[in-house]
Design a protein around this motif. Structure first.
Motif, PDB file in Angstrom:
ATOM      1  N   LEU A  92       0.839  -1.201   0.000  1.00  0.00           N
ATOM      2  CA  LEU A  92       0.000   0.000   0.000  1.00  0.00           C
ATOM      3  C   LEU A  92       0.872   1.248   0.000  1.00  0.00           C
ATOM      4  N   LEU A  93       1.865   1.278   0.887  1.00  0.00           N
ATOM      5  CA  LEU A  93       2.726   2.464   0.981  1.00  0.00           C
ATOM      6  C   LEU A  93       3.471   2.688  -0.335  1.00  0.00           C
ATOM      7  N   ALA A  94       3.984   1.604  -0.936  1.00  0.00           N
ATOM      8  CA  ALA A  94       4.710   1.748  -2.198  1.00  0.00           C
ATOM      9  C   ALA A  94       3.777   2.263  -3.296  1.00  0.00           C
ATOM     10  N   GLY A  95       2.571   1.723  -3.362  1.00  0.00           N
ATOM     11  CA  GLY A  95       1.610   2.142  -4.388  1.00  0.00           C
ATOM     12  C   GLY A  95       1.185   3.586  -4.197  1.00  0.00           C
ATOM     13  N   VAL A  96       0.871   3.942  -2.967  1.00  0.00           N
ATOM     14  CA  VAL A  96       0.412   5.297  -2.674  1.00  0.00           C
ATOM     15  C   VAL A  96       1.537   6.304  -2.917  1.00  0.00           C
TER      16      VAL A  96
ATOM     17  N   VAL B 101      -7.669   0.864  -3.938  1.00  0.00           N
ATOM     18  CA  VAL B 101      -8.535  -0.212  -4.438  1.00  0.00           C
ATOM     19  C   VAL B 101      -7.702  -1.251  -5.183  1.00  0.00           C
ATOM     20  N   ARG B 102      -6.778  -0.772  -6.024  1.00  0.00           N
ATOM     21  CA  ARG B 102      -5.953  -1.711  -6.799  1.00  0.00           C
ATOM     22  C   ARG B 102      -5.130  -2.603  -5.863  1.00  0.00           C
ATOM     23  N   VAL B 103      -4.475  -1.992  -4.859  1.00  0.00           N
ATOM     24  CA  VAL B 103      -3.655  -2.766  -3.932  1.00  0.00           C
ATOM     25  C   VAL B 103      -4.524  -3.766  -3.167  1.00  0.00           C
ATOM     26  N   ALA B 104      -5.716  -3.331  -2.751  1.00  0.00           N
ATOM     27  CA  ALA B 104      -6.611  -4.232  -2.008  1.00  0.00           C
ATOM     28  C   ALA B 104      -7.009  -5.430  -2.876  1.00  0.00           C
ATOM     29  N   VAL B 105      -7.362  -5.152  -4.149  1.00  0.00           N
ATOM     30  CA  VAL B 105      -7.764  -6.243  -5.051  1.00  0.00           C
ATOM     31  C   VAL B 105      -6.582  -7.177  -5.307  1.00  0.00           C
ATOM     32  N   GLU B 106      -5.390  -6.606  -5.563  1.00  0.00           N
ATOM     33  CA  GLU B 106      -4.214  -7.444  -5.830  1.00  0.00           C
ATOM     34  C   GLU B 106      -3.886  -8.332  -4.639  1.00  0.00           C
ATOM     35  N   HIS B 107      -3.918  -7.708  -3.462  1.00  0.00           N
ATOM     36  CA  HIS B 107      -3.598  -8.467  -2.250  1.00  0.00           C
ATOM     37  C   HIS B 107      -4.594  -9.610  -2.047  1.00  0.00           C
ATOM     38  N   PHE B 118     -12.605  -9.782   1.205  1.00  0.00           N
ATOM     39  CA  PHE B 118     -12.243  -8.564   0.495  1.00  0.00           C
ATOM     40  C   PHE B 118     -12.623  -7.306   1.277  1.00  0.00           C
ATOM     41  N   ALA B 119     -13.817  -7.332   1.886  1.00  0.00           N
ATOM     42  CA  ALA B 119     -14.268  -6.151   2.626  1.00  0.00           C
ATOM     43  C   ALA B 119     -13.297  -5.794   3.761  1.00  0.00           C
ATOM     44  N   ASP B 120     -12.715  -6.821   4.392  1.00  0.00           N
ATOM     45  CA  ASP B 120     -11.745  -6.582   5.471  1.00  0.00           C
ATOM     46  C   ASP B 120     -10.476  -5.927   4.929  1.00  0.00           C
ATOM     47  N   VAL B 121      -9.970  -6.462   3.815  1.00  0.00           N
ATOM     48  CA  VAL B 121      -8.763  -5.905   3.207  1.00  0.00           C
ATOM     49  C   VAL B 121      -9.019  -4.447   2.819  1.00  0.00           C
ATOM     50  N   PHE B 122     -10.166  -4.220   2.226  1.00  0.00           N
ATOM     51  CA  PHE B 122     -10.544  -2.889   1.750  1.00  0.00           C
ATOM     52  C   PHE B 122     -10.619  -1.883   2.908  1.00  0.00           C
ATOM     53  N   ARG B 123     -11.264  -2.294   4.002  1.00  0.00           N
ATOM     54  CA  ARG B 123     -11.375  -1.403   5.175  1.00  0.00           C
ATOM     55  C   ARG B 123     -10.011  -1.146   5.816  1.00  0.00           C
ATOM     56  N   GLU B 124      -9.185  -2.187   5.862  1.00  0.00           N
ATOM     57  CA  GLU B 124      -7.838  -2.055   6.430  1.00  0.00           C
ATOM     58  C   GLU B 124      -7.025  -1.015   5.645  1.00  0.00           C
ATOM     59  N   VAL B 125      -7.135  -1.095   4.312  1.00  0.00           N
ATOM     60  CA  VAL B 125      -6.410  -0.161   3.453  1.00  0.00           C
ATOM     61  C   VAL B 125      -6.863   1.281   3.711  1.00  0.00           C
ATOM     62  N   PHE B 126      -8.169   1.492   3.796  1.00  0.00           N
ATOM     63  CA  PHE B 126      -8.659   2.860   3.993  1.00  0.00           C
ATOM     64  C   PHE B 126      -8.424   3.355   5.421  1.00  0.00           C
ATOM     65  N   SER B 127      -8.370   2.437   6.401  1.00  0.00           N
ATOM     66  CA  SER B 127      -8.081   2.956   7.744  1.00  0.00           C
ATOM     67  C   SER B 127      -6.595   3.327   7.858  1.00  0.00           C
ATOM     68  N   GLN B 128      -5.734   2.621   7.111  1.00  0.00           N
ATOM     69  CA  GLN B 128      -4.332   3.043   7.038  1.00  0.00           C
ATOM     70  C   GLN B 128      -4.215   4.444   6.429  1.00  0.00           C
ATOM     71  N   LEU B 129      -4.953   4.677   5.351  1.00  0.00           N
ATOM     72  CA  LEU B 129      -4.914   5.998   4.701  1.00  0.00           C
ATOM     73  C   LEU B 129      -5.398   7.086   5.657  1.00  0.00           C
ATOM     74  N   ALA B 130      -6.513   6.808   6.342  1.00  0.00           N
ATOM     75  CA  ALA B 130      -7.093   7.821   7.224  1.00  0.00           C
ATOM     76  C   ALA B 130      -6.170   8.133   8.394  1.00  0.00           C
ATOM     77  N   ALA B 131      -5.367   7.143   8.793  1.00  0.00           N
ATOM     78  CA  ALA B 131      -4.469   7.328   9.938  1.00  0.00           C
ATOM     79  C   ALA B 131      -3.121   7.912   9.502  1.00  0.00           C
ATOM     80  N   GLY B 132      -2.946   8.151   8.204  1.00  0.00           N
ATOM     81  CA  GLY B 132      -1.672   8.703   7.726  1.00  0.00           C
ATOM     82  C   GLY B 132      -0.613   7.636   7.508  1.00  0.00           C
TER      83      GLY B 132
END
Lengths: 144, 144
Positions: A92-96, B101-107, B118-132
């Motif tokens: 994720l970090l690499a992609g972002v 989204v791409r990273v979540a789908v690939e993973h 998938f929903a878990d991976v997707f939420r994990e990715v966006f909570s990482q983004l929201a947390a910086g």
């Protein structure tokens, strides 16, 4: 070079900051080459074959950057615990980070030469990422 | 659909959360189609022509999503103040959301079917983004 810089960055830096510093060093000369970068973007848009080759190189770079990040945070490619977060985060970090660089270059190239400083755009993009993408200050706080 | 959802999301939601909800609704049926998504990824990798067409569609989507975000935060495409942050932010958020989204789908596609939700991976990715993008908890806090 970027990968080595990510691996060798001071241990106190969080992963995002380590990637920022590594990329900033790599992109230091972008500033003087507005014309070349704009031209490059135009050529890539017009030539599907070059675009695909560039994309392949980009995907390989992203994967290698992800591996460097994984090494840095101690999540080896073969995750001993099987935790998905450890594999997901470096990707994720690499992609972002790659997207952030692309958006910064596109934004900067869309301005007439001399009106925007690439380093400023680049830092702004990474500080948005580090803050969790809160967005610019609302223009009408009283609205709605 | 995604763009309309972004525009019509509750006013209290920050931009990143509005994009998350809009994308989550759009991707709700991914879960049942592990095979189709994996196949799609393989086909795209093997056919440069399809890849370029897909990429063109992706870039157009990203731009339209950026416009919807700009509308939502009140930064119209013609920025009256000339502030770079107002144009830069919608582009950045749209680009980063697409990458997420791409990273979540690939993973998710890289795991055997049934082992990851998938929903878990997707939420994990966006909570990482929201947390910086703070990264996963350090595996060895005593190390180094």
């Amino acid at each position: 070079r970027v990968r080595r810089a990510v691996r060798e960055a001071p241990a106190a830096l969080p992963p995002l900051a380590a990637v920022l510093e590594a990329l900033a060093a790599e992109l230091a000369d972008v500033e003087e080459r507005h014309e070349i970068w704009s031209l490059r973007a135009t050529v890539l848009q017009r030539s599907p074959r070059l675009l695909v080759r560039g994309l392949g190189a980009h995907m390989a770079d992203e994967l290698e950057l992800a591996e460097a990040i994984a090494e840095r945070i101690g999540a080896e490619a073969r995750d001993p615990d099987g935790l998905p977060a450890l594999e997901l985060y470096p990707r994720l970090l690499a992609g972002v980070a790659g997207t952030a660089v692309r958006v910064a270059v596109e934004h900067w190239c869309s301005k007439p030469p001399g009106t925007a400083v690439f380093a400023d755009v680049f830092r702004e993009v990474f500080s948005q990422l580090a803050a969790g993408l809160p967005g610019p200050p609302a223009p009408d706080p009283a609205g709605t």
